[in-house]
Design a protein around this motif. Structure first.
Motif, PDB file in Angstrom:
ATOM      1  N   UNK A  34       3.162   8.143   4.541  1.00 22.39           N
ATOM      2  CA  UNK A  34       3.325   6.640   4.540  1.00 22.39           C
ATOM      3  C   UNK A  34       2.612   6.010   3.651  1.00 22.39           C
ATOM      4  N   UNK A  35       2.593   4.646   3.562  1.00 24.34           N
ATOM      5  CA  UNK A  35       1.832   3.898   2.543  1.00 24.34           C
ATOM      6  C   UNK A  35       1.032   2.894   3.195  1.00 24.34           C
ATOM      7  N   UNK A  36      -0.315   2.740   2.647  1.00 21.27           N
ATOM      8  CA  UNK A  36      -1.339   1.879   3.120  1.00 21.27           C
ATOM      9  C   UNK A  36      -2.025   1.301   2.026  1.00 21.27           C
ATOM     10  N   UNK A  37      -2.395  -0.217   2.314  1.00 19.64           N
ATOM     11  CA  UNK A  37      -3.154  -0.786   1.086  1.00 19.64           C
ATOM     12  C   UNK A  37      -4.342  -1.251   1.672  1.00 19.64           C
ATOM     13  N   UNK A  38      -5.136  -1.714   0.643  1.00 23.02           N
ATOM     14  CA  UNK A  38      -6.442  -2.081   0.941  1.00 23.02           C
ATOM     15  C   UNK A  38      -6.852  -3.075  -0.032  1.00 23.02           C
ATOM     16  N   UNK A  39      -6.885  -4.600   0.189  1.00 24.69           N
ATOM     17  CA  UNK A  39      -7.368  -5.540  -0.736  1.00 24.69           C
ATOM     18  C   UNK A  39      -8.838  -5.666  -0.797  1.00 24.69           C
ATOM     19  N   UNK A  40      -9.425  -6.150  -1.832  1.00 21.53           N
ATOM     20  CA  UNK A  40     -10.854  -6.439  -1.837  1.00 21.53           C
ATOM     21  C   UNK A  40     -11.377  -6.990  -0.764  1.00 21.53           C
ATOM     22  N   UNK A  90      -1.386  -8.133  -3.427  1.00 23.70           N
ATOM     23  CA  UNK A  90      -2.347  -7.559  -4.500  1.00 23.70           C
ATOM     24  C   UNK A  90      -3.433  -6.697  -3.602  1.00 23.70           C
ATOM     25  N   UNK A  91      -3.186  -5.537  -3.997  1.00 24.25           N
ATOM     26  CA  UNK A  91      -4.193  -4.340  -3.279  1.00 24.25           C
ATOM     27  C   UNK A  91      -4.173  -3.023  -3.984  1.00 24.25           C
ATOM     28  N   UNK A  92      -5.008  -2.172  -3.656  1.00 24.79           N
ATOM     29  CA  UNK A  92      -4.861  -0.789  -3.971  1.00 24.79           C
ATOM     30  C   UNK A  92      -4.025  -0.192  -2.782  1.00 24.79           C
ATOM     31  N   UNK A  93      -2.892   0.479  -3.300  1.00 20.98           N
ATOM     32  CA  UNK A  93      -1.930   1.047  -2.471  1.00 20.98           C
ATOM     33  C   UNK A  93      -2.234   2.564  -2.337  1.00 20.98           C
TER      34      UNK A  93
END
Length: 123
Positions: A34-40, A90-93
């Motif tokens: 899967x894919x997750x993301x984390x924005x600042x 916009x995030x780190x994926x």
């Protein structure tokens, strides 16, 4: 299991990017990727997942209809095609792998993680 994600970058709003994630090591253990993301300043959130055997997919409501997850099983690789990107994407994926049969989207239930790839969407 080792995971390596790539494909991030800078894109204008409305544009597209494709992320890739390759798995190596004991890949036979993997049921889901899967894919997750984390924005600042925000918590890591679920984006999408695919069951490698059968190909069933799950999406977060925020990306449904814009993002598509797919898998190339022989290559132990998954992709995330991201269209109609928005600044809020916009995030780190991060890509992740889960070795249990049950599909759970909570990040803490995923045992293997790749290094992140940064996606920046400009307005």
């Amino acid at each position: 299991v080792q995971l390596q994600a790539s494909g991030g970058g800078l894109v204008q709003a409305g544009g597209s990017l494709r992320l890739s994630c390759g798995a190596s090591g004991r890949t036979f253990m993997i049921y889901h990727m899967g894919w997750f993301r984390q924005a600042p300043g925000k918590e890591r959130e679920f984006i999408s997942a695919i069951t490698l055997s059968g190909g069933s997919t799950v999406y977060a409501d925020s990306v449904k209809g814009r993002f598509t997850i797919s898998a190339d099983n022989p290559m132990n690789t998954i992709y995330l095609q991201m269209n109609s990107l928005k600044p809020e994407d916009t995030a780190v994926y991060y890509c992740a792998a889960r070795t249990s049969r049950l599909m759970i989207t909570a990040p803490r239930q995923w045992g293997y993680w790749g290094s992140g790839t940064l996606v920046t969407v400009s307005s």
